[in-house]
Design a protein around this motif. Structure first.
Motif, PDB file in Angstrom:
ATOM      1  N   VAL A 118      48.419  84.623  78.851  1.00 13.89           N
ATOM      2  CA  VAL A 118      47.494  84.571  79.990  1.00 13.89           C
ATOM      3  C   VAL A 118      47.624  83.219  80.700  1.00 13.89           C
ATOM      4  O   VAL A 118      47.685  83.156  81.938  1.00 13.89           O
ATOM      5  CB  VAL A 118      46.043  84.829  79.533  1.00 13.89           C
ATOM      6  N   ALA A 119      47.699  82.130  79.943  1.00 14.67           N
ATOM      7  CA  ALA A 119      47.846  80.797  80.543  1.00 14.67           C
ATOM      8  C   ALA A 119      49.161  80.691  81.318  1.00 14.67           C
ATOM      9  O   ALA A 119      49.194  80.131  82.424  1.00 14.67           O
ATOM     10  CB  ALA A 119      47.776  79.724  79.460  1.00 14.67           C
ATOM     11  N   ALA A 120      50.237  81.246  80.768  1.00 16.10           N
ATOM     12  CA  ALA A 120      51.530  81.218  81.460  1.00 16.10           C
ATOM     13  C   ALA A 120      51.466  82.014  82.759  1.00 16.10           C
ATOM     14  O   ALA A 120      51.982  81.573  83.793  1.00 16.10           O
ATOM     15  CB  ALA A 120      52.625  81.781  80.552  1.00 16.10           C
ATOM     16  N   THR A 121      50.817  83.147  82.735  1.00 20.76           N
ATOM     17  CA  THR A 121      50.697  83.975  83.930  1.00 20.76           C
ATOM     18  C   THR A 121      49.870  83.271  85.000  1.00 20.76           C
ATOM     19  O   THR A 121      50.241  83.264  86.179  1.00 20.76           O
ATOM     20  CB  THR A 121      50.066  85.342  83.582  1.00 20.76           C
ATOM     21  N   VAL A 122      48.768  82.668  84.589  1.00 20.70           N
ATOM     22  CA  VAL A 122      47.919  81.949  85.552  1.00 20.70           C
ATOM     23  C   VAL A 122      48.691  80.777  86.160  1.00 20.70           C
ATOM     24  O   VAL A 122      48.672  80.572  87.387  1.00 20.70           O
ATOM     25  CB  VAL A 122      46.607  81.477  84.886  1.00 20.70           C
ATOM     26  N   CYS A 123      49.400  80.014  85.340  1.00 22.99           N
ATOM     27  CA  CYS A 123      50.190  78.891  85.856  1.00 22.99           C
ATOM     28  C   CYS A 123      51.261  79.367  86.831  1.00 22.99           C
ATOM     29  O   CYS A 123      51.473  78.754  87.887  1.00 22.99           O
ATOM     30  CB  CYS A 123      50.850  78.121  84.710  1.00 22.99           C
ATOM     31  N   PHE A 124      51.922  80.453  86.492  1.00 24.15           N
ATOM     32  CA  PHE A 124      52.953  80.999  87.371  1.00 24.15           C
ATOM     33  C   PHE A 124      52.359  81.408  88.718  1.00 24.15           C
ATOM     34  O   PHE A 124      52.901  81.090  89.780  1.00 24.15           O
ATOM     35  CB  PHE A 124      53.644  82.189  86.697  1.00 24.15           C
ATOM     36  N   LEU A 125      51.223  82.100  88.691  1.00 28.79           N
ATOM     37  CA  LEU A 125      50.606  82.550  89.941  1.00 28.79           C
ATOM     38  C   LEU A 125      50.089  81.379  90.774  1.00 28.79           C
ATOM     39  O   LEU A 125      50.201  81.383  92.003  1.00 28.79           O
ATOM     40  CB  LEU A 125      49.489  83.546  89.639  1.00 28.79           C
ATOM     41  N   VAL A 126      49.542  80.368  90.109  1.00 26.80           N
ATOM     42  CA  VAL A 126      49.088  79.173  90.827  1.00 26.80           C
ATOM     43  C   VAL A 126      50.278  78.472  91.483  1.00 26.80           C
ATOM     44  O   VAL A 126      50.226  78.096  92.666  1.00 26.80           O
ATOM     45  CB  VAL A 126      48.329  78.211  89.878  1.00 26.80           C
ATOM     46  N   ALA A 127      51.355  78.298  90.743  1.00 25.70           N
ATOM     47  CA  ALA A 127      52.548  77.639  91.288  1.00 25.70           C
ATOM     48  C   ALA A 127      53.137  78.446  92.439  1.00 25.70           C
ATOM     49  O   ALA A 127      53.538  77.877  93.462  1.00 25.70           O
ATOM     50  CB  ALA A 127      53.590  77.438  90.187  1.00 25.70           C
ATOM     51  N   LEU A 128      53.177  79.734  92.283  1.00 26.09           N
ATOM     52  CA  LEU A 128      53.692  80.596  93.345  1.00 26.09           C
ATOM     53  C   LEU A 128      52.821  80.469  94.590  1.00 26.09           C
ATOM     54  O   LEU A 128      53.330  80.344  95.713  1.00 26.09           O
ATOM     55  CB  LEU A 128      53.741  82.042  92.858  1.00 26.09           C
ATOM     56  N   GLY A 129      51.503  80.460  94.390  1.00 31.44           N
ATOM     57  CA  GLY A 129      50.588  80.287  95.518  1.00 31.44           C
ATOM     58  C   GLY A 129      50.759  78.945  96.199  1.00 31.44           C
ATOM     59  O   GLY A 129      50.739  78.847  97.435  1.00 31.44           O
TER      60      GLY A 129
END
Length: 138
Positions: A118-129
Motif C-alpha cells: 500500500v505504501a509503495a502504491t501511494v508513493c508511486f501515485l504521488v510521484a506520478l501526480g
C-alpha cells in the motif's frame, strides 16, 4: 424450568459448504504469494515509468519544475524500494511444530507485506501526480 440446554437438530455439512470452507482456507494461505505477485507487477510499472520519466524530460520547462521533478523522482524511487521490500525473502521466525505460531507468523507476514505494498502504491501515485502536475504547469 429445566436446566438442560435444548437439543439442536443438525445434519452433516453440505458438500458444497465444505468446499467453500476449503476454498476460503486455500485463499487465505495464498495471500502472501498474491501480494508478492502484485508487488512484481508494481515494481515493473514503476521501473518502466521512471525510466521514461527520467529519460524524456523536456528542456523547455520552467525552472521551478526541476525541483518538483527531482522530488517526484525521489518519491518514485522510494516506491520502487518499498515494492522490492515486499519481494525480499525475509526470515520468518516460528516454531515449526506449533500451528498457532505458524498462523501468527503468517498473519504478521501478510500484514507487513500488505502495508509495504500500500505504501509503495501511494508513493508511486504521488510521484506520478507530481510529475504530471509539473509537466502541465511548467
Amino acid at each position: 424450568m429445566s436446566d438442560t440446554p435444548p437439543i439442536l437438530k443438525g445434519s452433516a455439512p453440505d458438500p458444497s459448504d465444505t468446499s467453500w470452507v476449503e476454498h476460503a482456507r486455500s485463499e487465505q494461505q495464498q495471500q502472501a504469494l498474491r501480494l508478492e505477485e502484485t508487488a512484481k507487477y508494481l515494481a515493473g510499472i514503476i521501473a518502466i515509468s521512471l525510466t521514461i520519466f527520467i529519460d524524456k524530460r523536456p528542456a523547455n520547462l520552467a525552472a521551478w519544475t526541476g525541483d518538483v521533478l527531482t522530488g517526484a523522482a525521489l518519491v518514485w524511487m522510494g516506491a520502487a524500494f518499498l515494492s522490492f521490500l515486499v519481494l525480499f525473502p525475509w526470515r520468518y521466525r516460528y516454531a515449526p511444530d506449533s500451528p498457532d505460531d505458524i498462523r501468527r507468523a503468517f498473519r504478521r507476514v501478510v500484514r507487513v507485506k500488505w502495508a509495504l505494498l500500500v505504501a509503495a502504491t501511494v508513493c508511486f501515485l504521488v510521484a506520478l501526480g507530481m510529475g504530471v502536475w509539473a509537466f502541465l504547469k511548467g
